[in-house]
Design an enzyme around this catalytic site. Sequence first.
Site, PDB file in Angstrom:
ATOM      1  N   GLY A  13      32.345  47.061  47.282  1.00  0.00           N
ATOM      2  CA  GLY A  13      31.824  46.078  46.340  1.00  0.00           C
ATOM      3  C   GLY A  13      31.353  44.821  47.035  1.00  0.00           C
ATOM      4  N   VAL A  64      32.512  54.332  44.503  1.00  0.00           N
ATOM      5  CA  VAL A  64      33.919  54.522  44.857  1.00  0.00           C
ATOM      6  C   VAL A  64      34.640  55.462  43.898  1.00  0.00           C
ATOM      7  CG1 VAL A  64      34.127  52.323  46.084  1.00  0.00           C
ATOM      8  CG2 VAL A  64      34.645  52.425  43.619  1.00  0.00           C
ATOM      9  N   TYR A 155      40.179  46.739  31.514  1.00  0.00           N
ATOM     10  CA  TYR A 155      40.209  45.979  32.770  1.00  0.00           C
ATOM     11  C   TYR A 155      41.653  45.623  33.141  1.00  0.00           C
ATOM     12  CZ  TYR A 155      38.899  42.378  36.187  1.00  0.00           C
ATOM     13  OH  TYR A 155      38.750  41.624  37.323  1.00  0.00           O
ATOM     14  N   ILE A 188      37.359  32.939  39.005  1.00  0.00           N
ATOM     15  CA  ILE A 188      36.579  32.685  40.213  1.00  0.00           C
ATOM     16  C   ILE A 188      35.104  32.570  39.837  1.00  0.00           C
ATOM     17  CG2 ILE A 188      35.997  33.477  42.526  1.00  0.00           C
ATOM     18  CD1 ILE A 188      38.975  32.837  42.172  1.00  0.00           C
TER      19      ILE A 188
END
Length: 247
Positions: A13, A64, A155, A188
């Site tokens: 990523g 992935v 998530y 973030i």
Amino acid sequence: MQALQDKIAIVTGAGQGIGQAIAVRLAQEGAEVIVSDINLQGVEQTASQIRQMDRKSLALKVDVANFEDVQAMVQKSTEEFGRADILVNNAGVTKDNLLVRMTQQQWDWVISVNLKGTFNCTKAVAPHMMRNRYGRIINIASVIGLVGNAGQANYAASKAGIIGLTKSAAKELASRGITVNAVAPGYIQTEMTERVPEQAKETFLKTIPLRRPGLPQDVAGVIVFLASDDASYITGQVINIDGGMVM
């Protein structure tokens, strides 16, 4: 001497945001870096930045969630660089919805990329690290995996699963000189969070004692520490990088 001089790192990523910042910071500390992402253009840009620092870098398009893709990535990495010392499992996606409205596809996709992807990469690289009796595996979890969040059941479950996987893998691999840790970022500032509505951003900031969003570089600095010899006696841990949001 740089903290990661001549180490070989794989970052998934790594086409943008936190993953890109991690890959560049690892290179700044002396590592040669294999960067992968489903977005090949993004990782080619990351690899270009790394090469400008006179470090070697290999850009690979990798899903992935597909174990064959991951195996090919690790095989290519060992052919090009001889080994893999560091793995940063950063690849992740979101597909938010309230639980009662969440589709099977939304659930499966997030779990497949975030949790299965971390498992796939760890499983693929572990035998190489075990033979070398050395390795640093660092998984990107999230504070959402610790406290949950409305509209993000998929998530949250994926990130909580990563924490459990981290602790189990740490116990299995410790005898071979491999440490496995996780970091749990909070809010973030990335392209992904920039799409969050302003009202939601303000609500997030009120929950952060430091009263500011984190930066990708804040995460990258902790990754460098966990990948270095300074963290050789740390394994199975989860470090929150959240400005005090979750204490």
